[in-house]
Design an enzyme around this catalytic site. Structure first.
Site, short mmCIF file in Angstrom:
data_model
loop_
_atom_site.label_atom_id
_atom_site.label_comp_id
_atom_site.label_asym_id
_atom_site.label_seq_id
_atom_site.Cartn_x
_atom_site.Cartn_y
_atom_site.Cartn_z
N TYR A 90 -1.46 -0.73 10.02
CA TYR A 90 -1.45 -0.92 8.56
C TYR A 90 -0.14 -0.41 7.96
CZ TYR A 90 -3.71 -1.06 3.89
OH TYR A 90 -4.05 -1.33 2.58
N SER A 147 0.86 -1.20 0.00
CA SER A 147 0.00 0.00 0.00
C SER A 147 0.89 1.23 0.00
CB SER A 147 -0.87 0.00 1.26
OG SER A 147 -1.32 1.31 1.54
N1 NAD Z 1 -8.57 -0.66 -1.93
C1 NAD Z 1 -7.51 0.12 -1.89
O1 NAD Z 1 -7.60 1.33 -2.15
C2 NAD Z 1 -6.18 -0.46 -1.50
C3 NAD Z 1 -5.08 0.39 -1.48
C4 NAD Z 1 -3.83 -0.11 -1.14
C5 NAD Z 1 -3.69 -1.46 -0.85
N2 NAD Z 1 -4.78 -2.27 -0.86
C6 NAD Z 1 -4.57 -3.69 -0.53
O2 NAD Z 1 -5.17 -4.50 -1.52
C7 NAD Z 1 -5.53 -5.77 -0.93
C8 NAD Z 1 -6.97 -6.08 -1.28
O3 NAD Z 1 -7.81 -5.11 -0.64
P1 NAD Z 1 -9.23 -4.66 -1.20
O4 NAD Z 1 -9.24 -3.19 -1.21
O5 NAD Z 1 -9.57 -5.41 -2.42
O6 NAD Z 1 -10.14 -5.12 0.05
P2 NAD Z 1 -11.49 -5.96 0.13
O7 NAD Z 1 -11.90 -5.87 1.58
O8 NAD Z 1 -12.48 -5.50 -0.91
O9 NAD Z 1 -11.03 -7.46 -0.22
C9 NAD Z 1 -10.18 -8.19 0.64
C10 NAD Z 1 -10.43 -9.67 0.47
O10 NAD Z 1 -9.57 -10.36 1.40
C11 NAD Z 1 -10.34 -11.35 2.09
N3 NAD Z 1 -9.73 -11.59 3.42
C12 NAD Z 1 -9.72 -10.74 4.49
N4 NAD Z 1 -9.10 -11.32 5.53
C13 NAD Z 1 -8.69 -12.54 5.11
C14 NAD Z 1 -7.99 -13.61 5.74
N5 NAD Z 1 -7.61 -13.53 7.01
N6 NAD Z 1 -7.73 -14.72 5.00
C15 NAD Z 1 -8.16 -14.82 3.71
N7 NAD Z 1 -8.84 -13.84 3.08
C16 NAD Z 1 -9.10 -12.72 3.77
C17 NAD Z 1 -11.74 -10.76 2.17
O11 NAD Z 1 -12.72 -11.76 2.40
C18 NAD Z 1 -11.87 -10.10 0.79
O12 NAD Z 1 -12.33 -11.01 -0.19
C19 NAD Z 1 -5.24 -5.64 0.57
O13 NAD Z 1 -4.00 -6.22 0.87
C20 NAD Z 1 -5.19 -4.14 0.78
O14 NAD Z 1 -4.41 -3.78 1.89
C21 NAD Z 1 -6.02 -1.81 -1.18
#
Ligand code: NAD
Length: 276
Positions: A175, A156
């Site tokens: 985080y 991130s």
């Molecule tokens: N959305 C953003 O703007 C953003 C920005 C930077 C980084 N990220 C990173 O991208 C990745 C995906 O995030 P997202 O935004 O799609 O979030 P999201 O919440 O939409 O999806 C996350 C997924 O991970 C699964 N999950 C959560 N805990 C889990 C566990 N313990 N074991 C297995 N699965 C698990 C959830 O069920 C979900 O399907 C994350 O690592 C997040 O930190 C997202």
């Protein structure tokens, strides 16, 4: 006619993923779902490891409609036994693990360090950092046996900057620490396994729409300051908008394919300029 022309082009392409198997943690929804879609589009079969079994199955069904094989394993990345089952079932069902995308992640409610319960810090570290270690550790023996592999960790922009303006609204030591650690883990994985034919890189997304990450964490409290938080993010982002998950797809195909064959240990920022 058009279809077969497309396929021929793809086979010739250095981006072709035909015959490869990708395992995506947290692949049911959000960014992980977009990664599965694009890797399938370029020819890969997709295994999804997620705690949200029902949504993962819907996503897998969509991938199968694209003509690829797909498989779902209900697995929590913090549970070594469940992760091992995820790995075993992927190899048994799809025959290999060529690409591992460590994408499962959560964040925490905004709070300052002196107010943060230790369990909150632990939970984010457990899922976002230790979970990546557990999954990588379980998949590496498969990749070592194959003599090749490709690991992509989803970090991130908080790994590069704690963003005081944003953090003032939503400070998040758990985080920031987890995602910064993930950059180190990516480099360590890359150097330890480079001579085994295994690459490891990280993607650093800025702020993206259409995922459950923040909303799921904050609940109704989030609505109270969401407008202010969003305005701050947009003001800090030179491009003046959030990203769409589809805007990560090109980088994902590049990193997953032979196009990036000499690239390892690196982190790639996709953030509309917010970390400049
Ligand atoms: N959305 C953003 O703007 C953003 C920005 C930077 C980084 N990220 C990173 O991208 C990745 C995906 O995030 P997202 O935004 O799609 O979030 P999201 O919440 O939409 O999806 C996350 C997924 O991970 C699964 N999950 C959560 N805990 C889990 C566990 N313990 N074991 C297995 N699965 C698990 C959830 O069920 C979900 O399907 C994350 O690592 C997040 O930190 C997202």
């Amino acid at each position: 006619m058009e279809e077969s022309h497309d396929k021929t082009d793809r086979k010739r392409s250095m981006f072709d993923l035909s015959g490869k198997v990708a395992l995506i943690t947290g692949g049911a929804t959000g960014l992980g779902k977009a990664f599965g879609e694009v890797l399938a589009e370029f020819g890969a079969d997709i295994a999804i490891g997620d705690i949200d079994d029902a949504t993962a199955r819907q996503t897998a069904a969509q991938i199968e409609k694209m003509g690829r094989r797909s498989l779902v394993v209900k697995a929590d990345v913090t549970r070594p036994d469940e992760v091992q089952r995820m790995v075993d079932e992927t190899v048994a069902g799809l025959g290999a693990i060529d690409i591992l995308i460590n994408n499962a992640g959560v964040t925490a409610k905004g709070m300052r360090i002196h107010e943060m319960p230790i369990e909150v810090f632990d939970r984010v570290i457990d899922i976002d950092l230790k979970g990546v270690f557990i999954c990588t550790r379980a998949v590496l023996p498969v990749m070592l046996k194959q003599g090749k592999g490709n690991i992509i960790n989803i970090a991130s922009s908080y790994a590069l900057r704690p963003f005081f303006n944003v953090c003032e609204l939503k400070p998040n030591a758990s985080y920031v620490t987890a995602k910064t650690g993930l950059i180190g883990l990516t480099k360590e994985t890359a150097v330890e396994y480079a001579r085994d034919g295994i690459r490891a890189n990280a993607v650093i997304p800025g702020w993206f729409t259409g995922t459950k990450l923040t909303v799921a964490t904050e609940g109704p409290e989030y609505a109270a300051f969401m407008k202010q938080y969003d305005e701050t993010v947009l003001r800090l982002t030179p491009m003046g908008r959030k990203g769409d998950p589809s805007e990560l797809k090109g980088l994902m195909v590049y990193l997953a394919s032979d196009a990036s064959g000499f690239v390892t240990g690196q982190s790639f920022v996709v953030d509309g300029g917010i970390t400049i």
